[in-house]
Design an enzyme around this catalytic site. Structure first.
Site, mmCIF file in Angstrom:
data_model
loop_
_atom_site.group_PDB
_atom_site.id
_atom_site.type_symbol
_atom_site.label_atom_id
_atom_site.label_comp_id
_atom_site.label_asym_id
_atom_site.label_seq_id
_atom_site.Cartn_x
_atom_site.Cartn_y
_atom_site.Cartn_z
ATOM 1 N N GLY A 206 -20.728 19.838 -5.159
ATOM 2 C CA GLY A 206 -19.321 19.477 -5.263
ATOM 3 C C GLY A 206 -19.150 17.984 -5.362
ATOM 4 O O GLY A 206 -20.076 17.207 -5.092
ATOM 5 N N PRO A 207 -17.974 17.535 -5.749
ATOM 6 C CA PRO A 207 -17.705 16.095 -5.842
ATOM 7 C C PRO A 207 -17.841 15.423 -4.482
ATOM 8 O O PRO A 207 -17.811 16.092 -3.439
ATOM 9 C CB PRO A 207 -16.258 16.034 -6.362
ATOM 10 C CG PRO A 207 -15.992 17.377 -6.941
ATOM 11 C CD PRO A 207 -16.823 18.350 -6.161
ATOM 12 N N THR A 210 -15.900 16.354 -0.579
ATOM 13 C CA THR A 210 -15.356 17.709 -0.478
ATOM 14 C C THR A 210 -15.837 18.447 0.769
ATOM 15 O O THR A 210 -15.413 19.574 0.997
ATOM 16 C CB THR A 210 -15.723 18.526 -1.723
ATOM 17 O OG1 THR A 210 -17.138 18.425 -1.969
ATOM 18 C CG2 THR A 210 -14.980 18.009 -2.939
ATOM 19 N N GLY A 211 -16.704 17.862 1.567
ATOM 20 C CA GLY A 211 -17.097 18.467 2.841
ATOM 21 C C GLY A 211 -18.404 19.216 2.810
ATOM 22 O O GLY A 211 -18.557 20.194 3.555
ATOM 23 N N HIS A 428 8.149 -3.454 -18.268
ATOM 24 C CA HIS A 428 6.932 -2.671 -18.483
ATOM 25 C C HIS A 428 6.991 -1.374 -17.681
ATOM 26 O O HIS A 428 6.764 -0.280 -18.224
ATOM 27 C CB HIS A 428 5.711 -3.497 -18.091
ATOM 28 C CG HIS A 428 4.405 -2.829 -18.404
ATOM 29 N ND1 HIS A 428 3.611 -3.201 -19.450
ATOM 30 C CD2 HIS A 428 3.755 -1.802 -17.794
ATOM 31 C CE1 HIS A 428 2.532 -2.427 -19.484
ATOM 32 N NE2 HIS A 428 2.589 -1.578 -18.480
ATOM 33 N N GLU A 429 7.287 -1.491 -16.385
ATOM 34 C CA GLU A 429 7.346 -0.290 -15.548
ATOM 35 C C GLU A 429 8.533 0.593 -15.926
ATOM 36 O O GLU A 429 8.434 1.830 -15.879
ATOM 37 C CB GLU A 429 7.420 -0.683 -14.076
ATOM 38 C CG GLU A 429 6.207 -1.442 -13.555
ATOM 39 C CD GLU A 429 4.914 -0.694 -13.796
ATOM 40 O OE1 GLU A 429 4.909 0.558 -13.730
ATOM 41 O OE2 GLU A 429 3.897 -1.347 -14.062
ATOM 42 N N HIS A 432 7.445 2.729 -18.856
ATOM 43 C CA HIS A 432 6.675 3.904 -18.420
ATOM 44 C C HIS A 432 7.608 4.992 -17.899
ATOM 45 O O HIS A 432 7.509 6.165 -18.289
ATOM 46 C CB HIS A 432 5.704 3.511 -17.302
ATOM 47 C CG HIS A 432 4.474 2.800 -17.778
ATOM 48 N ND1 HIS A 432 3.659 3.292 -18.764
ATOM 49 C CD2 HIS A 432 3.904 1.633 -17.370
ATOM 50 C CE1 HIS A 432 2.645 2.456 -18.962
ATOM 51 N NE2 HIS A 432 2.774 1.438 -18.123
#
Length: 621
Positions: A206-207, A210-211, A428-429, A432
């Site tokens: 797992g990544p 993730t435990g 700019h924001e 978005h």
């Protein structure tokens, strides 16, 4: 007491003994001046002596008029003092008390002889002690060298488990897979009588975060058996053969404590594919892997030993390590969904004082893509923020602030920028936010701010209403258009562009290239994958990509990527031109209060179309 403290104490005692010996000898030499028996007889005849103390064969003479200086000599042990002095010409009248001479004879003492002998033997005893200490140190070093090939595994008994399955949340399927391992360790006859063979090895994949390690501890706590834990990097050292020796010693210890669990964390450190080194050399790491392969497949069926390992790179493990009979079961611990994140949050908030208005369900929805480690860090950051604000309980505001801290870093309100730069960041924001709000497939805008956070000069946060696993082409195009909204706003409002959109452009380009070469979403090139991603382990990622297409196809890929990016940019320009009034209103409001919440933003610009669900798209300047 450890060996280092013992060494310091021995050194200190030796130093004190040497100093004491030197002081005693100096005092002895300074306070007494030896003389001959003939000189003593002459001094008695001259009437200079006031007292003579006889201590066996040692004479201590005190002269008249000088009571502070004592002079010593030795007499013949075969005769007494008076006889010797008479033989040297001293008359009895000169030895009489009338002449002022007092002769004192001390009785013999055993302690005097012992102390005298010890005063001569002390230097030799000190040298002998020093040599003995050096020998012991050398012997200890030799023993350490001989134990260099011993296993560094740490054994935990199962009597008092600190982690159980109740402490692991969000991975219900993985827990069900591992319950079979626990049942086999508790009741092996239940499986043996049916002819079943429990998997010898379980690989947790797992990544990061993730435990996987936590799950291995939970299995040990539930089974109540000894648990050997070691990292893959602890096998290999600079000396040849040490890794294989430690593997042998680890499995010998496991057999002695059967039934038990052996957990190897980050097994990819020693389990990489063999023959992948430069020149195809048979290096020390491969020797360690070979020994591990032999030990895992050499277990008897009644040893009741379970091998567990964790890695986030299963693609680089040696195939022999993954075959049935070794790691024949693979348990995947993926990123948790909304329900899993809520369960993980409930585990981490246990024992922490929370305000009644804290909504863990809302927090779970606001943290898509977060793993267990991220959620634990989120709760910890919220607790730190509450303590910093002198609060006794943790509120919803602290949790929401900690989400943004985990995603983009802390706020930098002290950052000084010019008024022109602030206006550029605001537009700019706003670009978005307006583009994302106008697109039905884009994620809903949750927050817009021009306060610097982390490395970003501004921040637009858009979170989905639910998790999805499949991304459509229209959804990916909406993401690209949203990312280019900031650059499009700069061009429309200022008739110029800045470097603030560098990260947006990089992400858009990568997304478009993946759509063309990996996802088969190009109309011109069709549903094909271009370029092999087989990583050469020791050469790095950049050198590893293998081009399996011609230069003509490469040109077509570049043209298609440019077409997708250009199309997305033109759509962003069209949206902002259509909603120019809303763009100005949002930017001006940002210049006034710097941060807009979802409610404040939608009050200025309500969504033109209903929103669909999607995945998180955090945007930054």
């Amino acid at each position: 007491m450890n060996s280092r403290n013992q060494s310091y104490i021995i050194y200190l005692l030796l130093f004190v003994a040497i100093i004491a010996m030197i002081v005693v000898n100096m005092n002895r030499s300074a306070s007494s001046e030896p003389l001959t028996i003939n000189q003593l007889a002459y001094d008695v005849q001259q009437g200079k002596v006031s007292r003579i103390t006889v201590d066996e064969n040692r004479l201590t003479v005190v002269y008249k008029g000088d009571q502070n200086i004592e002079r010593t000599t030795n007499k013949d042990p075969n005769s007494d003092l008076v006889t010797q002095l008479l033989a040297l010409g001293v008359t009895p009248e000169e030895l009489s008390p009338q002449k002022g001479i007092n002769i004192e004879i001390k009785p013999p003492s055993a302690w005097v002889g012992i102390l005298s002998v010890l005063s001569y033997l002390l230097p030799f005893l000190i040298l002998a002690g020093a040599f003995f200490f050096i020998f012991r140190q050398a012997q200890g070093s030799n023993n350490a060298a001989m134990s260099f090939g011993k296993s560094r595994a740490r054994m935990f008994t199962g009597d008092h488990p600190t982690v159980t399955f109740s402490d692991v949340a969000g991975v219900d399927e993985a827990k069900e897979e591992l319950r079979e391992v626990v049942e086999f360790l508790r009741e092996p006859q239940k499986f043996i009588q049916l002819g079943a063979r429990i998997p010898k090895g379980v690989l947790l994949v797992g990544p990061p975060g993730t435990g996987k390690t936590l799950m291995a501890k939970a299995v040990s706590g539930e089974a109540g058996v000894p648990f050997f834990s070691i990292s893959g990097s602890e096998f290999v050292e600079m000396f040849v053969g040490v890794g294989a020796s430690r593997v042998r010693d680890l499995f010998d210890q496991a057999k002695r404590h059967s039934p038990c669990i052996v957990f190897v964390d980050e097994i990819d450190a020693v389990g990489r594919q063999r023959g992948a080194g430069l020149g195809g050399s048979h290096d020390e790491r491969e020797q360690t892997l070979n020994q591990m392969l032999v030990e895992m497949d050499g277990f008897d069926t009644d040893t009741n030993i379970i091998i567990m390992a964790a890695t986030n790179r299963p693609d680089i493990l040696d195939p022999a390590l993954l075959r049935p009979g070794r790691f024949d079961r693979r348990v995947v611990l993926d990123r948790p969904d909304v329900r899993g994140r809520e369960m993980i949050l409930k585990v981490h908030v246990k024992g922490k004082p929370l305000e009644p208005n804290v909504d863990l369900t809302q927090l779970a929805r606001a943290t898509p893509g977060f793993v267990g480690a991220d959620l634990e860090n989120l709760v910890n950051e919220a607790a730190i923020l509450a303590a910093r604000r002198n609060k006794k309980v943790i509120g919803q505001a602290e949790f929401e602030e900690s989400i943004e801290r985990v995603i983009a870093g802390p706020e930098r309100k002290s950052r000084l920028i010019t008024a022109d730069e602030k206006r550029i960041v605001a537009y700019h924001e706003a670009g978005h936010a307006v583009v994302m709000n106008a697109l039905p497939l884009a994620n809903p805008v949750q927050k817009v701010t021009i306060v610097a956070r982390g490395m970003a000069g501004g921040y637009t946060l858009a979170l989905p209403s639910e998790d999805i696993t499949l991304m459509s082409r229209k959804k990916l195009m909406s993401e690209m258009i949203s990312l280019l909204g900031g650059r499009a706003a700069e061009e429309i409002v200022f008739d110029d562009i800045t470097s603030g959109a560098s990260n947006d452009i990089e992400r858009v380009t990568q997304l478009a290239r993946n759509m063309v070469t990996r996802l088969g979403m190009s109309k011109e090139l069709g549903p094909m994958v271009y370029g092999q991603k087989e990583e050469l382990i020791f050469l790095g990622r950049e050198i590893s990509e293998q081009r399996d297409y011609s230069e003509q196809v490469a040109e077509q890929i570049d043209r298609e990527v440019k077409t997708l990016v250009s199309e997305a940019y033109q759509q962003a320009l069209e949206i902002l031109r259509k909603y120019r009034a809303e763009l100005d209103a949002v930017a001006n409001r940002l210049l006034e209060i710097e941060t807009l919440t979802k409610e404040e933003f939608e009050k200025i610009f309500p969504p033109p179309q209903p929103k669909a669900s999607g995945t998180p798209v955090p945007l930054a300047v």
